[in-house]
Design an enzyme around this catalytic site. Structure first.
Site, PDB file in Angstrom:
ATOM      1  CG  HIS A  82      -2.107   1.253   1.312  1.00 13.49           C
ATOM      2  ND1 HIS A  82      -3.175   1.240   0.709  1.00 13.49           N
ATOM      3  CD2 HIS A  82      -1.539   2.143   1.962  1.00 13.49           C
ATOM      4  CE1 HIS A  82      -2.877   2.335   0.469  1.00 13.49           C
ATOM      5  NE2 HIS A  82      -2.559   2.760   1.654  1.00 13.49           N
ATOM      6  CG  ASP A 161     -10.530   4.884   6.369  1.00 15.00           C
ATOM      7  OD1 ASP A 161     -10.428   5.760   7.516  1.00 15.00           O
ATOM      8  OD2 ASP A 161     -11.005   4.425   5.598  1.00 15.00           O
ATOM      9  NE  ARG A 168      -8.807  12.225   9.040  1.00 17.80           N
ATOM     10  CZ  ARG A 168      -7.869  10.975   8.221  1.00 17.80           C
ATOM     11  NH1 ARG A 168      -8.346   9.937   8.164  1.00 17.80           N
ATOM     12  NH2 ARG A 168      -6.949  11.747   8.487  1.00 17.80           N
ATOM     13  CB  SER A 183      -7.483   6.277   7.858  1.00 16.30           C
ATOM     14  OG  SER A 183      -7.729   6.320   6.459  1.00 16.30           O
ATOM     15  CE  LYS A 187      -8.597   3.382   4.436  1.00 14.98           C
ATOM     16  NZ  LYS A 187      -8.697   4.524   3.343  1.00 14.98           N
TER      17      LYS A 187
HETATM   18  N1  URA Z   1      -4.977   7.291   2.484  1.00 18.01           N
HETATM   19  C1  URA Z   1      -6.811   6.851   3.739  1.00 18.01           C
HETATM   20  O1  URA Z   1      -6.143   5.527   3.345  1.00 18.01           O
HETATM   21  N2  URA Z   1      -6.393   7.290   5.202  1.00 18.01           N
HETATM   22  C2  URA Z   1      -5.584   8.923   5.576  1.00 18.01           C
HETATM   23  O2  URA Z   1      -6.051   8.638   6.331  1.00 18.01           O
HETATM   24  C3  URA Z   1      -4.762   8.419   4.136  1.00 18.01           C
HETATM   25  C4  URA Z   1      -4.365   8.361   3.244  1.00 18.01           C
END
Ligand code: URA
Ligand code: CA
Length: 441
Positions: A82, A161, A168, A183, A187
């Site tokens: 990621h 999220d 946010r 966050s 995931k």
């Molecule tokens: N990518 C994400 O998935 N979440 C964040 O808070 C910042 C970047």
């Protein structure tokens, strides 16, 4: 549990219990806590921070707010990669086929472009016919058949999220280390991989602009992985200029094909090999990063990686002949060459501004509902440290109209600074963060 009391505790800087954090995350996911209380809580977290335990509790609560993907029907150690988001950052389209060609299963859930950053799903969808919406069953079957699948995150993945991220964005609380880390990791942990390699960007195009902030974010995410029992390592890589030379969806697919064909080398290939090597190491396919790199280079040189990309495209309904004939990818109406116009050394690139320049051409979304034009973007012909003269090519623009091309030209020029004195090339990576600590390079 009383949400006002939970907000009050965080406002006063007191650590929250797992039950309190779970109440917050589940209330975000099911809509039972109103946005104003969620917003107040996010700001209290942004201002007072979270302990490592709180950050892990929030991550796991967000992970468990929805479905956790079960990849146990795929034999072997599934490794995910990621990136925190970049510009001209097409590493997935290069390393996923190379890693899969080395016999390591790649079950990848990717994202879409966000703000100035590009997204793997949008890039893949520039291939005619290709779909990134597979059911979990199709996803597992494809990985078992060809060793590789790249899909979008399902709506039921970490819904807490989804709610919190949207809030946010509009409450000035994106730039919180525990909120970013939880966050991303919620995931990743929900996507079912056994081990995770994170590419944490630093520089003008990154969420964390300084190296120290990027290392801190990397360390927090590695700690979450360790506390939740999954091996995670993070590489802090440079985003002080676009990673590849192509910016825009079909253009980035073309660049990935050029790299996998052996026609293009450079920073994009190097970072892809670096991240891919760590994927092979955490999988156990290779003992050292050096041995892993040699395996990946074999897959590159033999054409096995390119072959795997062709299989991926065909399996997901796309036109695999694009790999052999890149002119089958979408092409823009207007193509314009731009020269530098002055003499000097390329000193600085504002990668964020360069990303927004491509977005404004139609390569990204300004509003959630915008439809991307896969054909547009630009190819940069200079990198930081290059010596340039007035007629050195600066970029080639692929635009929808002359007016769009003119706007992009102005934005790209404004984003690139030259200096009279020589400038050294920035490092490709800065640190490797594992459960054992930080190794700066
Ligand atoms: N990518 C994400 O998935 N979440 C964040 O808070 C910042 C970047
Ligand atoms: Ca910036």
């Amino acid at each position: 549990m009383n949400m006002i009391e939970i907000i009050t505790k965080k406002k006063l800087g007191q650590p929250l219990s797992r039950e309190e954090i779970t109440c917050f995350a589940l209330g975000a996911a099911d809509g039972s806590i109103p946005d104003y209380q969620l917003g107040a809580m996010l700001m209290a977290i942004r201002l007072n921070g979270m302990t490592p335990q709180e950050t892990t509790d929030l991550t796991l609560a967000m992970r468990d707010s929805g479905d956790v993907c079960d990849l146990s029907a795929i034999p072997g150690v599934k490794v995910d990669k990621h990136s925190t988001g970049g510009v001209g950052d097409t590493t997935t389209l290069i390393l996923a086929p190379l890693v899969a060609a080395c016999g390591v299963p790649v079950a990848k859930m990717s994202g879409r472009g966000l703000g100035h950053t590009g997204g793997t799903l949008d890039k893949l969808e520039s291939i005619p016919g290709l779909s990134v919406s597979l059911t979990e069953e199709q996803f597992v079957r494809q990985v078992n058949e060809i060793g590789l699948a790249v899909i979008g995150q399902t709506a039921s993945l970490a819904p807490a999220d989804k709610t919190l991220y949207a809030l946010r964005d509009v409450t000035s609380t994106v730039d919180s280390l525990p909120l970013i880390a939880s966050s991303i990791m919620s995931k990743k942990l929900a996507s079912g991989a056994d081990a995770i390699v994170l590419d944490v960007k630093t520089g003008s195009g990154a969420l964390m602009e300084t190296v120290d902030d990027a290392i801190a974010l990397a360390g927090t995410m590695v700690d979450i992985g360790t506390l939740s029992g999954k091996p995670v390592r993070a590489i802090v890589t440079g985003m002080g200029q676009p990673l590849g030379t192509h910016i825009g969806n079909a253009l980035e697919v073309k660049e990935a094909i050029d790299v996998l064909s052996g026609r293009t080398t450079g920073d994009l290939l190097e970072v892809s090999l670096l991240l891919g090597s760590h994927m092979l190491v955490v999988n156990g396919r290779a003992d050292t990063v050096e041995a892993a790199r040699a395996l990946l280079l074999d897959a590159l040189r033999s054409g096995a990686g390119l072959c795997k990309l062709r299989e991926l495209i065909a399996a997901q309904g796309g036109d695999p002949s694009c790999v052999d004939d890149v002119s089958r990818l979408p092409r823009s109406a207007v193509i314009r060459e731009v020269t530098v116009g002055r003499e000097g050394y390329v000193a600085r690139m504002d990668a964020e501004a360069l990303g927004y320049a491509a977005q404004a051409m139609g390569a990204g979304r300004v509003q959630k509902t915008d439809v991307i034009d896969p054909s547009v973007g630009y190819v940069l012909h200079v990198r930081i440290g290059d010596h340039v003269v007035a007629d050195t090519p600066l970029c080639t623009l692929y635009a929808r109209s002359e007016a769009d091309a003119a706007r992009a030209e102005a934005a790209i020029r404004a984003a690139i600074t030259t200096a009279e004195d020589p400038v050294s090339k920035p490092p490709l990576w800065y640190a490797i963060v594992t459960a054992d600590g930080v190794e700066r390079v």
